[in-house]
Design an enzyme around this catalytic site. Structure first.
Site, PDB file in Angstrom:
ATOM      1  CG  ASN A  10      -0.234  -0.065   2.689  1.00  0.00           C
ATOM      2  OD1 ASN A  10       1.072  -0.128   2.743  1.00  0.00           O
ATOM      3  ND2 ASN A  10      -1.094   0.288   3.428  1.00  0.00           N
ATOM      4  CB  CYS A  11       4.428   1.790   0.104  1.00  0.00           C
ATOM      5  SG  CYS A  11       5.655   3.419  -0.150  1.00  0.00           S
ATOM      6  CG  ASP A  12       0.655   6.631  -2.309  1.00  0.00           C
ATOM      7  OD1 ASP A  12      -0.045   5.536  -2.402  1.00  0.00           O
ATOM      8  OD2 ASP A  12       0.359   7.567  -1.540  1.00  0.00           O
TER       9      ASP A  12
END
Length: 114
Positions: A10-12
């Protein structure tokens, strides 16, 4: 052999890197720190390749939430490694292990050996 992207799904920044690689026709294996943990042998290799100052993310939420004494105790590779093993989100992402053996940290396509 495909590059291996290490990070958190979920890290951009990890998302951007995975999209960039796919858009450029590069298949990549993904290693999820949350599900698979931080591989200590790989962490040792990353520390040797890029240094703890590059690998430790001091700007992220996880780092900012750490106790001030823990933060102050990070003064070298060994102390940084300890924190990174205990708090995977303190590792700057993504870490990419390239087939050539090169290690890159962060979303830096201009430095990627493609």
């Amino acid at each position: 052999m495909d590059p291996i992207v290490y990070g958190i799904p979920n890290c951009d920044t990890v998302k951007k890197a995975r999209t960039w690689l796919a858009d450029h026709g590069l298949a990549a294996t993904f290693h999820d720190f949350k599900k698979q943990g931080v591989p200590e042998a790989q962490l040792n290799a990353w520390l040797a390749a890029v240094g703890w100052e590059t690998l430790l993310n001091r700007k992220g939420t996880t780092w900012r939430k750490l106790d001030a004494a823990v933060q102050a105790g990070v003064t070298d590779s060994a102390s940084a490694k300890k924190v990174m093993l205990e708090h995977a989100s303190t590792i700057k992402r993504p870490v990419i292990a390239w087939p050539s053996g090169q290690i890159t940290v962060g979303f830096t396509p201009e430095q990627w050996p493609v």
